[in-house]
Design a protein around this motif. Structure first.
Motif: not given
Length: 294
Positions: A82-83, A93-94, A163-168, A217-221
């Motif tokens: 999360f930026s 959202l977090l 590990s999954v990187f997730a976030g907007q 590395d996953t699609p952001g949503f």
């Protein structure tokens, strides 16, 4: 029969990393469609193959967990990126992400990115958010891909795990991976000044080797719905609420309107942050208002 792990799924093909570190291109057997089995990235599978491009997945082993968005299985931990700014840090959202991760028994790590872009008048606010989540018990890392602050702290956490990187979109997930493994050269885009959010730069889920770990590395949503979560489950997805709920007078207390609620008492003393509790109540209402599925 040989076994391996699906590290990429694309256009009907599954790319399986076997124990010899070879990648075998496979298709799923027709029986999967008949039995409604959908192989996912992260699945442990049994396959057969005469060569590296003509394999078939015969069996998908039992999963310890799975996510729908992004579609991935057997995740050990989630790095929730999360930026701090661009887009602005969103505790609401977090908390949505944290609920999803907690509900799937996945260890979360909170990564607040773009700390080098935080203006002076917002630094204390970001620092306070970080301390709040640390107090709850979460691992929180402040990072910058520009001056490399905090990025190397991530490396030991990734070893021997999926590990999954997730976030907007646009929060810097691909940028972080590029720092961890510069040779990847993952595509990144700046935030759209018109929309106030990033473009989707990652189009599919793929596991990438980082040290001895695998990282997705996953699609952001930008939105999450609590499709499979019940009101009574939500309590366990907020660690501080679960901890203090043991002191509630009534078993099954939802901590909203019941008398002699220990959670609301701790809220008054400041042991539980008001915004976290507000999100909890908001999520309860969303679950109650959810349309039944038949």
């Amino acid at each position: 029969m040989p076994e391996g792990k699906i590290i990429k799924a694309l256009s009907g093909f599954y790319y399986v990393l076997n124990h010899d570190h070879e990648i075998i291109q496979c298709r799923g057997r027709g029986v999967f469609r008949k039995n409604k089995v959908n192989p996912l990235v992260g699945d442990h599978v049994v396959y057969q193959a005469d060569n590296s491009t003509e394999g078939y997945i015969l069996e998908v082993n039992d999963r310890k967990n799975e996510l729908i968005r992004p579609p991935i299985a057997n995740v050990d931990q989630a790095i929730l990126v999360f930026s701090a700014v661009e887009p602005d840090f969103s505790p609401l959202l977090l908390d949505r992400f944290l609920v999803l991760i907690e509900a799937n028994n996945i260890q979360p790590v909170i990564c607040i990115s773009k700390t080098d872009l935080v203006p002076e008048d917002k630094k204390e606010k970001i620092s306070n958010f970080a301390q709040d989540y640390k107090k709850v018990g979460y691992e929180v890392i402040l990072t910058s891909t520009i001056d490399k602050d905090g990025v190397q702290v991530l490396l030991p956490l990734l070893q021997e795990k999926i590990s999954v990187f997730a976030g907007q979109s646009g929060v810097g997930k691909s940028s972080l991976l590029n720092v961890l493994r510069p040779e990847l050269g993952l595509k990144t885009d700046n935030i759209s000044s018109h929309l106030g959010r990033g473009k989707h730069t990652t189009r599919h889920v793929e596991l990438i080797e980082v040290g001895t770990g695998l990282v997705a590395d996953t699609p952001g949503f930008s939105s999450l719905e609590f499709t499979d979560l019940e009101v009574e489950d939500l309590n366990y997805c907020f660690p501080e609420i679960e901890e203090h709920s043991k002191g509630c007078k009534f078993r099954g207390c939802t901590h909203t309107s019941e008398p002699k609620c220990a959670v609301k008492n701790e809220l008054e003393t400041g042991e539980i942050q008001q915004y976290r509790y507000d999100h909890y109540v908001q999520f309860i209402e969303e679950i109650k208002d959810r349309k039944p599925r038949y």
